[in-house]
Design an enzyme around this catalytic site. Structure first.
Site, PDB file in Angstrom:
ATOM      1  N   GLU A  22      30.654  19.563  75.799  1.00  0.00           N
ATOM      2  CA  GLU A  22      30.249  18.336  76.497  1.00  0.00           C
ATOM      3  C   GLU A  22      29.652  18.621  77.876  1.00  0.00           C
ATOM      4  OE1 GLU A  22      33.593  17.051  73.695  1.00  0.00           O
ATOM      5  OE2 GLU A  22      33.290  18.708  75.118  1.00  0.00           O
ATOM      6  N   PHE A  81      46.976   9.211  72.218  1.00  0.00           N
ATOM      7  CA  PHE A  81      46.267  10.454  71.900  1.00  0.00           C
ATOM      8  C   PHE A  81      44.834  10.414  72.450  1.00  0.00           C
ATOM      9  CE2 PHE A  81      43.593  12.912  68.849  1.00  0.00           C
ATOM     10  CZ  PHE A  81      44.072  14.175  69.158  1.00  0.00           C
ATOM     11  N   GLN A  82      44.481  11.437  73.195  1.00  0.00           N
ATOM     12  CA  GLN A  82      43.159  11.590  73.812  1.00  0.00           C
ATOM     13  C   GLN A  82      42.778  10.392  74.694  1.00  0.00           C
ATOM     14  OE1 GLN A  82      40.271  12.768  70.765  1.00  0.00           O
ATOM     15  NE2 GLN A  82      40.808  14.909  71.109  1.00  0.00           N
ATOM     16  N   LYS A 132      37.436   1.462  72.187  1.00  0.00           N
ATOM     17  CA  LYS A 132      36.924   1.609  70.817  1.00  0.00           C
ATOM     18  C   LYS A 132      36.707   0.276  70.116  1.00  0.00           C
ATOM     19  CE  LYS A 132      37.292   4.172  66.530  1.00  0.00           C
ATOM     20  NZ  LYS A 132      37.964   5.255  65.774  1.00  0.00           N
ATOM     21  N   MET A 138      26.349  37.285  94.256  1.00  0.00           N
ATOM     22  CA  MET A 138      26.380  36.650  95.573  1.00  0.00           C
ATOM     23  C   MET A 138      27.740  36.807  96.236  1.00  0.00           C
ATOM     24  SD  MET A 138      24.566  35.195  97.839  1.00  0.00           S
ATOM     25  CE  MET A 138      23.143  34.253  97.253  1.00  0.00           C
TER      26      MET A 138
END
Length: 558
Positions: free
Chosen positions: A51, A113-114, A163, A467
């Site tokens: 993602e 959940f999630q 949802k 760097m």
């Protein structure tokens, strides 16, 4: 007409002219993906490997096209994986709309959940974060999100949708998006008159170009203004391309790794016109001594940037393109031949320099510029290679350097390059990386292969975090704490394992033919360039020092 929430999302994207989205599906957002399947001939979906890659791709798409980039993710970890990309876009004022879906409203707030409060998480790093709990609010919210992303100083907006709002039904009526006017109502024309008085009195003016000039597409107005003022021009990393890097008035980048000419001349000038720059610490260095001899005139669309980092003598708030238009209509031709000749002589006497007897990052970047004739879109990761790309590639137009300036996000460039290529299929798009950055999000090579997006990935492999090692060498007594990456990774085999073409370059004479072959291939390509571990970026201003204390390798030897 009555549509489900998922149908409304797709119709709203079509309203906004969205042709490409970047994302990764999951349970909470499945209804939208199901609807996206039915519209794949209208909206292309690029399935990234992670993602974070989707958020960077939306960012690169937006920076290179000037449109709003769109990314999607599911709830919980899918949504949180977007956060670094959203923060990157926020720091660099990039318009993206991130669409996430959350658990159903009956599960909200129950540690389901999630489940994560992604709107709360992203509030500090977005222009606005929405959560949509009722399908009736969905279309107005999405329209408002795009409007906010584009208005004034652009930036990211998050829309989180529960949802059930993607499956519930509501009335939908198509709307034509409102035109976003340039921000001109706050322009103080009296301040412009005062600025013109300062410029008329000035004997040593300079112009500093920042990222705001790129965002405003003010390159033509800026070129006209510079010629009228008859002043040397320097830019920030984010301002690259707003003023032609080949122009005789251009003296290179300003700041920590800016040219000696730019840093010394800004320290000497008596008037500095700052066009869309926020004076970050990497640009202004010691803010107390910055342009200490100059009257500073700051032009910016965001009032919050005025006097935030550097105290200025005069500010003009408004769209940069519009402000410069007013300047150009009122300002007569000025002449500063003596000052200009002095600065340009300094430019000839103090050029950028590197070791020409071995393969180096600057050599590869210069060859890339020659082969592409300066017409490629260059993305970068963050570090030494980023500075070499800024120093040695000459950017002629806005939106051609795609880099994380404010947040400095390692792992940004490859996803951003994929987004830029998706938005500009006829352009050569090259991402310049270090081996440390490449390891952050190298899985997006698989995305480029799967989606047939022919980006070119150049890796400067010095087997260290370059760097950070440079700072350890100069300021930390050569104590190389956890910056050595000598782990024998074969990046050519890695590229081939993911379906890309791989090359390894060890000598200067190999660079040009490999670059030409890579560009002609029309396929995703990874080019590993083996360079020395202790190559450094010069010039440099040490942290906390003034721009006039800029030094290079020869100064260190002395």
């Amino acid at each position: 007409m009555q549509l489900t929430g998922s149908q409304i999302v797709i119709e709203c994207l079509k309203e906004q002219g969205v042709d490409t989205v970047f994302g990764y599906p999951g349970g909470a957002i499945l209804n939208i993906y199901d609807e996206l399947y039915r519209h794949q001939d209208e909206i292309r979906h690029v399935l990234t490997s992670h993602e974070q890659g989707a958020s960077h791709a939306a960012d690169g798409y937006a920076r290179s096209t000037g449109k709003v980039g769109v990314c999607m993710a599911t709830s919980g970890p899918g949504a949180t994986n977007l956060v670094t990309g959203i923060a990157t876009a926020y720091m660099d004022s990039v318009p993206i709309v991130a669409i996430t879906c959350n658990v159903g409203i009956s599960l909200l707030g129950k540690d389901s959940f999630q489940e994560i409060d992604i709107a709360g998480v992203t509030t500090p790093i977005t222009k606005y974060s929405f959560i949509v709990k009722d399908v009736k609010d969905l279309a107005p919210t999405l329209r408002r999100a795009f409007e906010i992303a584009k208005t004034g100083r652009p930036g990211p907006v998050l829309v989180d949708i529960v949802k059930n709002a993607t499956s519930d039904v509501a009335e939908y009526e198509k709307e034509i998006p409102k035109l976003i006017p340039r921000m001109t109502e706050k322009i103080d024309e009296t301040a412009i008159d005062e600025a013109i008085k300062i410029l008329r009195k000035s004997e040593k003016p300079m112009v500093l170009v920042g990222g705001g000039a790129v965002i405003a597409d003010a390159d033509k107005e800026l070129a006209d203004f510079v010629k009228k003022v008859d002043a040397p021009v320097t830019d920030t990393l984010m301002g690259k391309g707003a003023f032609d890097g080949n122009d005789e008035y251009y003296v290179g980048m300003l700041g920590m790794h800016g040219t000696k000419t730019a840093n010394l001349s800004v320290s000497e000038c008596d008037a500095l016109v700052v066009v869309g720059s926020r004076f970050s610490d990497r640009v202004a260095a010691d803010t107390k001594s910055f342009a200490k001899n100059a009257k500073i005139i700051q032009i910016d669309i965001d009032e919050a940037e005025i006097n935030k980092n550097v105290e200025v003598d005069l500010s003009i708030i408004g769209d940069i393109k519009s402000v410069l238009d007013i300047f150009n209509s009122r300002l007569e031709q000025l002449y500063h031949k003596e000052w200009l000749n002095k600065v340009l002589a300094r430019k000839d006497a103090l050029p950028l320099n590197y070791h020409h007897d071995v393969l180096t990052g600057p050599y590869v970047v210069e060859k890339l510029y020659e082969v592409t004739k300066g017409d490629a879109i260059i993305a970068t990761e963050v570090g030494q290679h980023q500075m070499w790309a800024a120093q040695y590639y000459k950017y002629k137009k806005p939106h051609t350097l795609i880099t994380s300036g404010g947040l400095g996000t390692m792992g940004y460039g490859l996803g951003a390059a994929i987004g830029a290529k998706a938005g500009n299929p006829d352009k050569t798009v090259v991402n310049i990386a270090g081996d440390g950055c490449f390891r952050m999000n190298m899985n997006e090579i698989a995305t480029a292969v799967r989606e047939n997006i022919p980006v070119i990935e150049i890796i400067f492999n010095n087997s260290v975090l370059g760097m950070v090692r440079q700072w350890q060498t100069l300021f930390y007594g050569e104590r190389y704490s956890h910056t050595v990456l000598d782990n024998n990774v074969d990046y050519v085999k890695l590229a081939e394992a993911m379906g890309a073409k791989g090359y390894r370059i060890t000598k200067q004479e190999e660079v040009e033919p490999v670059l030409k072959e890579a560009i002609a291939s029309g396929k995703p390509v990874v080019i590993e360039c083996i360079i020395q571990s202790d190559d450094k970026v010069f010039p440099m201003v040490a942290p906390g020092k003034g721009l006039d204390e800029v030094f290079d390798e020869k100064d260190l030897e002395k």
